[in-house]
Design a protein around this motif. Structure first.
Motif, short mmCIF file in Angstrom:
data_model
loop_
_atom_site.label_atom_id
_atom_site.label_comp_id
_atom_site.label_asym_id
_atom_site.label_seq_id
_atom_site.Cartn_x
_atom_site.Cartn_y
_atom_site.Cartn_z
N GLU A 123 0.51 -33.93 1.92
CA GLU A 123 1.35 -34.98 2.50
C GLU A 123 1.07 -35.18 3.99
OE1 GLU A 123 3.54 -37.14 1.14
OE2 GLU A 123 3.05 -36.39 -0.86
N CYS A 124 0.46 -34.20 4.62
CA CYS A 124 0.18 -34.26 6.06
C CYS A 124 -0.85 -35.36 6.34
CB CYS A 124 -0.33 -32.90 6.53
SG CYS A 124 -0.74 -32.86 8.26
N ASP A 125 -0.55 -36.20 7.31
CA ASP A 125 -1.44 -37.31 7.66
C ASP A 125 -2.42 -36.94 8.77
OD1 ASP A 125 -0.19 -39.02 5.84
OD2 ASP A 125 1.32 -39.61 7.32
N TYR A 126 -2.35 -35.75 9.29
CA TYR A 126 -3.13 -35.40 10.47
C TYR A 126 -4.24 -34.40 10.14
CZ TYR A 126 0.73 -37.75 12.67
OH TYR A 126 1.67 -38.70 13.02
N GLN A 127 -5.16 -34.25 11.09
CA GLN A 127 -6.31 -33.35 10.90
C GLN A 127 -5.90 -31.88 10.96
OE1 GLN A 127 -9.38 -33.89 13.84
NE2 GLN A 127 -10.63 -32.22 13.05
N TRP A 128 -4.83 -31.58 11.69
CA TRP A 128 -4.39 -30.19 11.86
C TRP A 128 -2.99 -30.01 11.28
CZ3 TRP A 128 -7.77 -26.59 13.52
CH2 TRP A 128 -8.95 -27.06 14.11
N ILE A 129 -2.79 -28.90 10.58
CA ILE A 129 -1.52 -28.59 9.94
C ILE A 129 -0.91 -27.38 10.64
CG2 ILE A 129 -0.41 -27.87 7.79
CD1 ILE A 129 -2.95 -29.05 6.36
N ALA A 130 0.29 -27.54 11.18
CA ALA A 130 1.00 -26.43 11.82
C ALA A 130 2.04 -25.89 10.84
CB ALA A 130 1.68 -26.90 13.10
N ARG A 131 1.94 -24.59 10.54
CA ARG A 131 2.88 -23.94 9.61
C ARG A 131 4.13 -23.51 10.35
NH1 ARG A 131 4.94 -22.42 6.28
NH2 ARG A 131 4.43 -20.34 5.63
N PHE A 132 5.27 -23.69 9.70
CA PHE A 132 6.56 -23.25 10.20
C PHE A 132 7.34 -22.68 9.03
CE2 PHE A 132 5.33 -26.45 13.21
CZ PHE A 132 5.85 -26.04 14.42
N ASP A 133 8.20 -21.72 9.28
CA ASP A 133 9.15 -21.24 8.28
C ASP A 133 10.55 -21.45 8.84
OD1 ASP A 133 7.36 -20.52 6.32
OD2 ASP A 133 7.36 -18.39 6.81
N VAL A 134 11.47 -21.83 7.98
CA VAL A 134 12.81 -22.20 8.39
C VAL A 134 13.58 -21.04 9.03
CG1 VAL A 134 13.92 -21.79 6.16
CG2 VAL A 134 14.83 -23.54 7.70
N ASP A 135 13.28 -19.80 8.66
CA ASP A 135 14.05 -18.68 9.19
C ASP A 135 13.42 -18.02 10.41
OD1 ASP A 135 11.95 -17.65 7.71
OD2 ASP A 135 13.10 -16.01 6.85
N ASP A 136 12.32 -18.56 10.91
CA ASP A 136 11.67 -18.02 12.10
C ASP A 136 11.95 -18.91 13.31
OD1 ASP A 136 10.52 -15.92 10.62
OD2 ASP A 136 8.82 -17.18 10.07
N LYS A 137 11.67 -18.38 14.49
CA LYS A 137 11.84 -19.15 15.73
C LYS A 137 10.50 -19.21 16.45
CE LYS A 137 16.64 -17.83 16.35
NZ LYS A 137 17.61 -17.13 17.18
N TYR A 138 10.31 -20.27 17.19
CA TYR A 138 9.06 -20.50 17.90
C TYR A 138 9.37 -20.77 19.37
CZ TYR A 138 7.51 -20.90 13.14
OH TYR A 138 7.27 -20.63 11.82
N VAL A 139 8.49 -20.30 20.25
CA VAL A 139 8.71 -20.54 21.67
C VAL A 139 8.43 -22.01 21.97
CG1 VAL A 139 8.11 -18.16 22.27
CG2 VAL A 139 6.37 -19.95 22.42
N ASP A 140 9.08 -22.52 22.99
CA ASP A 140 8.79 -23.88 23.43
C ASP A 140 7.33 -23.97 23.82
OD1 ASP A 140 11.41 -24.62 23.05
OD2 ASP A 140 11.99 -24.33 25.15
N GLY A 141 6.68 -25.01 23.40
CA GLY A 141 5.28 -25.20 23.76
C GLY A 141 4.30 -24.49 22.85
N ARG A 142 4.79 -23.96 21.72
CA ARG A 142 3.88 -23.25 20.80
C ARG A 142 2.69 -24.12 20.42
NH1 ARG A 142 4.25 -23.13 14.30
NH2 ARG A 142 2.05 -22.72 14.07
N ILE A 143 2.95 -25.32 19.96
CA ILE A 143 1.88 -26.21 19.49
C ILE A 143 0.92 -26.54 20.63
CG2 ILE A 143 1.36 -28.47 18.50
CD1 ILE A 143 2.67 -26.55 16.50
N GLU A 144 1.44 -26.85 21.79
CA GLU A 144 0.58 -27.19 22.93
C GLU A 144 -0.34 -26.04 23.30
OE1 GLU A 144 3.86 -27.74 22.82
OE2 GLU A 144 3.94 -29.94 22.84
#
Length: 193
Positions: free
Chosen positions: A43-64
């Motif tokens: 379903e992803c329309d982009y060249q890169w897929i970023a995985r996330f899980d609903v019960d985890d937390k990510y720091v601001d700017g992770r993707i960047e």
């Protein structure tokens, strides 16, 4: 977690409220994690897929911070991560190997390439065969081995993910099966004498 009618309603309401965020709610037949991961990737329309899980937390700017390392030679970008017990207590952190060779050597340990903290090249992901049902519950680690044939596996040497340990999670509840599958996978990859 199982998606109920209420969950679908909540997701649709959130998507409608944030219509400018390009959110797509996808319902599936509920055939398990591997199918869900592959459906999401398709379903992803982009060249890169970023995985996330609903019960985890990510720091601001992770993707960047991970995007800086994306190029045509890269198949996946990982990160360091902190571990948290279900009660909120800290369990330490796992540093990831940084370069391709170090990551390949660490794959049999299965702890240094966090699945919910990866960004994957979609084209290379498809060439590698996507996630395979027969690899469950180590579908991610098996994918990393195959993905390495199509590009480099690298990591950002920075904690970008707070990973919550759960006994009811996929690996926690299937630890013996995961261990046996990993042993079989790595023994099949070892050079024959």
């Amino acid at each position: 977690f199982p998606v109920t009618i209420k969950s679908t309603q909540l997701l649709n309401a959130f998507s409608n409220k944030h219509s400018n965020w390009n959110i797509k709610v996808v319902n599936s037949s509920g055939n398990g994690l591997v199918d869900a991961l592959n459906i999401g990737a398709n379903e992803c329309d982009y060249q890169w897929i970023a995985r996330f899980d609903v019960d985890d937390k990510y720091v601001d700017g992770r993707i960047e911070k991970q995007r800086i390392h994306l190029n045509e030679n890269v198949a996946a970008v990982f990160c360091d991560y902190k571990l948290h017990f279900p009660n909120g207590g800290k369990a330490g952190f796992i540093p990831s190997p940084i370069d391709n060779l170090s990551i390949l050597l660490s794959l049999p340990l299965s702890q240094q390439t966090p699945h919910p903290g990866v960004i994957i090249n979609k084209e290379k992901f498809k060439k590698a065969g996507m996630y395979l049902k027969q690899d469950f519950p180590i579908e991610d680690i098996a994918l990393w081995f195959r993905l390495a044939q199509f590009g480099q596996l690298i990591s950002v040497p920075e904690i970008l993910l707070d990973y919550r340990i759960s006994n009811s999670g996929t690996i926690g509840s299937r630890r013996t099966l995961a261990k046996n599958k990993l042993e079989t996978l790595t023994s099949n990859l070892a050079p024959k004498m």
